[in-house]
Design a protein around this motif. Structure first.
Motif, PDB file in Angstrom:
ATOM      1  N   LEU A 277     134.233  23.904  58.290  1.00 34.47           N
ATOM      2  CA  LEU A 277     133.974  24.010  56.842  1.00 34.47           C
ATOM      3  C   LEU A 277     134.155  25.455  56.386  1.00 34.47           C
TER       4      LEU A 277
ATOM      5  N   ARG B 147     136.838  15.997  51.961  1.00 29.08           N
ATOM      6  CA  ARG B 147     135.577  16.687  52.253  1.00 29.08           C
ATOM      7  C   ARG B 147     134.409  15.968  51.576  1.00 29.08           C
TER       8      ARG B 147
ATOM      9  N   GLU C 103     128.377  22.451  48.444  1.00 30.63           N
ATOM     10  CA  GLU C 103     129.614  22.602  49.206  1.00 30.63           C
ATOM     11  C   GLU C 103     130.784  21.853  48.561  1.00 30.63           C
ATOM     12  N   ASN C 104     130.470  20.799  47.792  1.00 29.46           N
ATOM     13  CA  ASN C 104     131.544  20.015  47.171  1.00 29.46           C
ATOM     14  C   ASN C 104     131.728  20.356  45.695  1.00 29.46           C
TER      15      ASN C 104
ATOM     16  N   LEU D 126     137.998  17.185  60.322  1.00 28.81           N
ATOM     17  CA  LEU D 126     136.633  16.673  60.146  1.00 28.81           C
ATOM     18  C   LEU D 126     136.601  15.156  60.260  1.00 28.81           C
TER      19      LEU D 126
ATOM     20  N   SER E 115     140.218  19.555  56.755  1.00 36.54           N
ATOM     21  CA  SER E 115     139.602  18.299  56.299  1.00 36.54           C
ATOM     22  C   SER E 115     139.979  17.145  57.219  1.00 36.54           C
TER      23      SER E 115
END
Lengths: 314, 670
Positions: A105, A229, A188-189, A79, A76
């Motif tokens: 990811l 994220r 994705e979250n 990113l 994370s």
């Protein structure tokens, strides 16, 4: 301002704002459902308290269980270090390529799943299986989404895509891309309609099941990573639609203030819309997710096809 | 000439490999089999070093000394390496060296199952055959060594002498012979009957051929490649071979065959055959993509460890041929940038896949050995029992699916960059085709990630699900060292690929990025894998330091996870079968034809639906097998039993069989 300094500022602000964004969604959801809700800043206390607690380690677990929180948090942080969330042309912008983003990811998801299974519990495996299917089917869609963007922008770095100044308002085909991105961002979250991030019902859990056996500092790390994220996806989406308020290479001190204000505004709007969405729709049955993920895939594919056709024929 | 010149070293390695087999078979020494494997490791490495001078050094070609070529059994063939064959020579020999090293312990431990001497002889003969294929500069030489390899590997498959191994060996033999026949027929037509000519003469002859002959030749070659590299629907042999053959020879049996197919494709089709019919490219892309998706999907829903690895091999073979098809199409459309970039992607995948998959095959063999279980359902919890192997396995499993900065990831990156840069400047039909290929490849990658996670977590994480898994222990160094070597090689070929590929003739695509490390460059995009690796590692170290300094990570207590009020047993844990159930449900229409489990529920009383009788049936054989070919499979079992009887260790029998199969192939081709 040097690229390194701007990147450092972005990392600092992202790590600072991530719990706020998470807490804001929770707060707004409470407000929308008629409850007063907890302050958005409680997330900070939650993380700090977690870091001070004791770790409970399942006796059957191995290095995968203890290593997971570190790898997931590092992914994370990578990113926010590499992506253009608040500044353009940062020091690590060469690593903002969309395949790097997707690869990191996938790495984080993989380790979350390793950690969940390694605990040897009854819930972790179930969540791991579900999360793995979501990851496996949503990552190819992300590739299509960014491929369409890249074709139009002429670059595969997300930094370059935002620099090109393309918006869905000027380029209608991007609307499809943005819709597909929203669908994947929710999946994705672990947000509605794919998952309920606040559920306490084990049988419907996906994301929560992955952290079910974690406690104390390790749980805090995983939750913090999830918050970061979420912020990454919120900011990417906001920047795709409104690529303004970003700190540019020749930015002055005032532009830093503008950037901070714009970031907070973007976070607030994204959090408000997420809360509104989560308050108005029901969670989807897991076995209907194939339709959801397939829709996202074909919407992204349609966006890609539209770029090819419009660029060559029209 | 210098005694240590690359030519001499290569000759010694080649002849040494040949002699190793006979040392193993005929030597009166007690441990001749072990001596032979040790010598084989040495000669394979020596050969790799000599070929490396051509692949990565300044030399452009190597020709073996005349005295070697004039040896009676080489029929005065010209033997040598150019850069293309040298690359494949290095890959196959390095992999074979680690396998031989692994075999030292493996054959000792499994002396009750395998006859060490014939197995050692066949191993050496197979490697000699593969070396010969790459050294051949003429079509006939290539086919001669292809037959040696087919025969030696046939006996390797049936080393355990069990009924399934005989059946698999026969299937393998059949596939290899039909493939050799098809290739021979295709090459005969391309060379206009002159199979004594060199590969380089093909491009001259091909220009004079009629379109019909070119089409038929292309069809034959396509069939030959599809059979040998396990493209759908001919993928069955890879699975059956990997399930029964000795672990240490698996990389030679499957990976080397795929590598040879790719090599031959590059040698005979891609470079001289730009004028091949366009449908050949489309067919290759379609076959590759279908095989890739099929391999990834079936791997995801399989439970046996070796079966999962086999399906991944099939998937990668499909991806390689999809890339080859794309490169051929790009060459036919005169898109040289796209063709070059696709070839770069192909080589990145080949480098990474060879070492990583070889490591994975060996590691899977060790795991099934230690746990005495074939299925993931009988494993679990091995990360605590064998932590070192589990770390290596995790790296291998994650690298094989292409997480950054692995070679497979870089391959996907290079291919994506090339497609996205060309898609808008070529006709929209081709642009759409290339982007669809890209989408399909990433769809396959997503499924492949699922498979890899299931493979690692099912075997190594959670609770031990059987007594074997509970009592398993860290394998000996004799097993770990070759796996470690392959893991390191696989990782290095990913992280340092710009450095490696800068000496392989793709220097134009690589530059010193200035900020970090050498990077691959396409237009405005660049990627430095070493830079990514270092930065990610630094961030990880910082996060660990943060955890140690500010979080109370050292305060820990052992506590079993919440169990819903019931004592937790391995049977309650989420199983590998259940793990794949969402995937099985989502893709139920595509999986309808494969072996399946059937639960028949019959109501015992009409008044209460809960009183039922349940019968469970596992249909191990697909329905279409049962319907279409029962007599064929029975006949092949009988024939494989007869062929098994010939495995006497008698050299004359082998030579006779080789000549027989060669004659049969030539007759078939004619």
């Amino acid at each position: 301002m040097s690229p390194l300094l701007r990147t450092a500022l972005q990392v600092f602000l992202s790590l600072l704002f991530a719990p706020f964004a998470w807490g804001l969604i929770r707060f707004l959801k409470s407000q929308l459902s008629g409850r007063s809700g907890v302050s958005p800043f409680v997330s900070y206390a939650q993380i700090i308290a977690g870091f001070r607690k004791e770790n409970l380690i399942p006796p059957m677990s191995s290095w995968a269980f203890t290593g997971t929180p570190y790898v997931v948090l590092a992914a994370s942080v990578f990113l926010v270090f590499s992506l253009p969330l608040m500044t353009l042309g940062g020091w690590a912008s060469p690593f903002s390529q969309f395949l790097v983003f997707i690869g990191v990811l996938a790495l984080a998801d993989t380790f979350r799943i390793f950690g969940a299974i390694d605990a040897g519990g009854v819930i972790g495996g179930m969540g791991a299986s579900r999360q793995m299917v979501i990851t496996a089917l949503s990552l190819p869609t992300l590739v299509l989404i960014f491929s369409a963007y890249a074709l139009k922008a002429g670059t595969t770095t997300i930094d370059g895509m935002l620099m090109s100044g393309l918006t869905p308002f000027g380029q209608p085909f991007l609307l499809l891309v943005v819709i597909a991105f929203i669908l994947i961002a929710l999946a994705e979250n672990g947000r509605y309609p794919v998952d309920n991030p606040e559920t306490s019902l084990e049988l419907t859990m996906i994301g929560e099941a992955l952290t079910f056996s974690y406690s104390g500092p390790y749980l805090a790390m995983l939750e913090y990573a999830a918050m970061i994220r979420l912020l990454v996806f919120m900011m990417l989406l906001a920047n795709m639609i409104f690529p303004f308020g970003l700190l540019l290479p020749n930015g002055s001190f005032q532009s830093i203030l503008v950037m901070i204000l714009c970031t907070l505004l973007k976070i607030s709007i994204a959090a408000g819309l997420t809360a509104l969405l989560e308050s108005t729709i029901a969670k989807m049955r897991f076995y209907r997710l194939q339709e959801y993920l397939a829709s996202a895939f074909f919407i992204a594919l349609a966006g890609l096809a539209l770029v090819l056709v419009t660029e060559q024929i029209l | 000439m210098n005694a240590f010149s690359p030519e001499n070293l290569l000759s010694i390695a080649f002849l040494g490999t040949f002699i190793c087999g006979f040392v193993c078979l005929l030597s009166p020494l007690r441990h001749a089999d072990r001596l032979s494997l040790a010598l084989l490791t040495f000669f394979a490495l020596m050969g790799s070093v000599a070929a490396g001078v051509v692949a990565f050094g300044g030399k452009t070609a190597l020709v073996l000394p005349v005295f070697v070529q004039s040896l009676p059994f080489f029929f005065h063939m010209t033997l040598g390496l150019d850069r293309l064959s040298a690359i494949f020579f290095v890959l196959i020999n390095v992999t074979a060296a680690t396998c031989a090293l692994f075999g030292l312990r493996y054959l000792t431990k499994h002396a009750y199952l395998y006859h060490a001497r014939p197995t050692g002889f066949h191993f050496a003969a197979a490697l000699f055959g593969f070396q010969g294929i790459l050294l051949s500069t003429t079509l006939i030489g290539f086919l001669f060594f292809l037959e040696i390899t087919a025969l030696a590997t046939f006996f390797l498959v049936m080393s355990s002498r069990s009924a399934p191994s005989r059946s698999a060996a026969f299937k393998y033999f059949l596939v290899m012979q039909v493939s050799a026949g098809a290739l021979l027929a295709g090459l005969f037509m391309l060379a206009d009957g002159g199979v004594l000519g060199s590969f380089s003469s093909l491009s001259v002859i091909v220009g004079t051929l009629s379109p019909i002959r070119l089409t038929v030749a292309s069809l034959c070659l396509l069939l030959g490649f599809a059979l040998r590299s396990g493209l759908a629907p001919f993928h069955g042999w890879i699975k059956s071979v990997e399930e029964v053959a000795p672990t240490h020879v698996l990389p030679l049996l499957t990976l080397a065959n795929i590598l040879v197919s790719v090599y031959l494709f590059l040698r005979t089709v891609l470079f001289p055959l730009h004028g091949a019919p366009v449908w050949l490219s489309f067919a290759l892309i379609a076959c590759g993509l279908i095989t890739g998706a099929l391999g990834a999907l079936l791997g995801g829903v399989s439970e046996k460890m070796k079966e999962i690895v086999s399906y991944d091999t099939i998937k990668n073979s499909g991806v390689m041929f999809a890339l080859l098809g794309t490169a051929l199409l790009a060459a036919q459309l005169s898109l040289s940038a796209l063709a070059n970039a696709t070839l770069l992607a192909l080589f990145l995948l080949i480098f990474s896949h060879t070492f990583i998959k070889a490591g994975l095959l060996l590691a899977a063999g060790v795991v099934t050995d230690e746990t005495h279980a074939l299925s993931l359902e009988g494993m679990g919890g091995l990360a605590r029992r064998m932590p070192r192997l589990s770390v290596l396995f995790a790296i291998l499993a994650l690298a094989v699916v292409g997480l950054p900065p692995s070679g497979a990831y870089l391959s996907a990156w290079a291919f994506t960059e090339a497609i996205l840069q060309e898609a808008l400047v070529i006709p929209v039909l081709y642009g759409s085709l290339f982007t669809l290929t890209l989408s399909a490849l990433f769809f396959t990658s997503g499924l492949s990630l699922f498979t890899a996670v299931k493979l690692f977590s099912g075997a190594f994480l959670g609770r031990p699900c059987s007594l074997g898994a509970e009592n398993a222990s860290e394998p000996a160094n004799g097993y770990l060292l070759p796996i470690l070597a392959l893991t390191l090689l696989g990782s290095v070929t990913g992280v340092f690929s710009p450095q490696i590929f800068s000496v392989l003739g793709v220097g134009a695509l690589i530059k010193n990025a200035g900020t970090f490390y050498p990077a691959f460059v396409f237009g405005a995009s660049s990627f430095a894998p070493a830079g990514f690796f270092v930065i990610f590692l630094l961030i990880l170290v910082l996060v660990i330091a943060f955890g140690l300094l500010f979080a109370s990570t050292s305060k820990r207590r052992m506590q079993a996870p919440w169990n819903g009020g019931e004592p937790l047993t391995p049977r309650m844990e989420y199983s590998a079968t259940a793990f794949a159930s969402p995937l099985r449900y989502f893709f139920r229409f595509f999986l309808a034809l494969r072996p399946r489990r059937v639960m028949t529920v019959t109501a015992l009383v009409t008044t209460n639906p809960w009183f039922t009788s349940k019968a469970f049936r596992h249909e191990a054989e697909p329905a279409w097998h049962k319907a279409l070919a029962p007599s064929f499979w029975k006949a092949q079992k009988v024939l494989s039993g007869v062929l098994f009887g010939l495995q006497t260790g008698n050299v004359q029998v082998y030579v006779a069989m080789m000549l027989l199969t060669l004659t049969a192939c030539i007759l078939f081709a004619l």
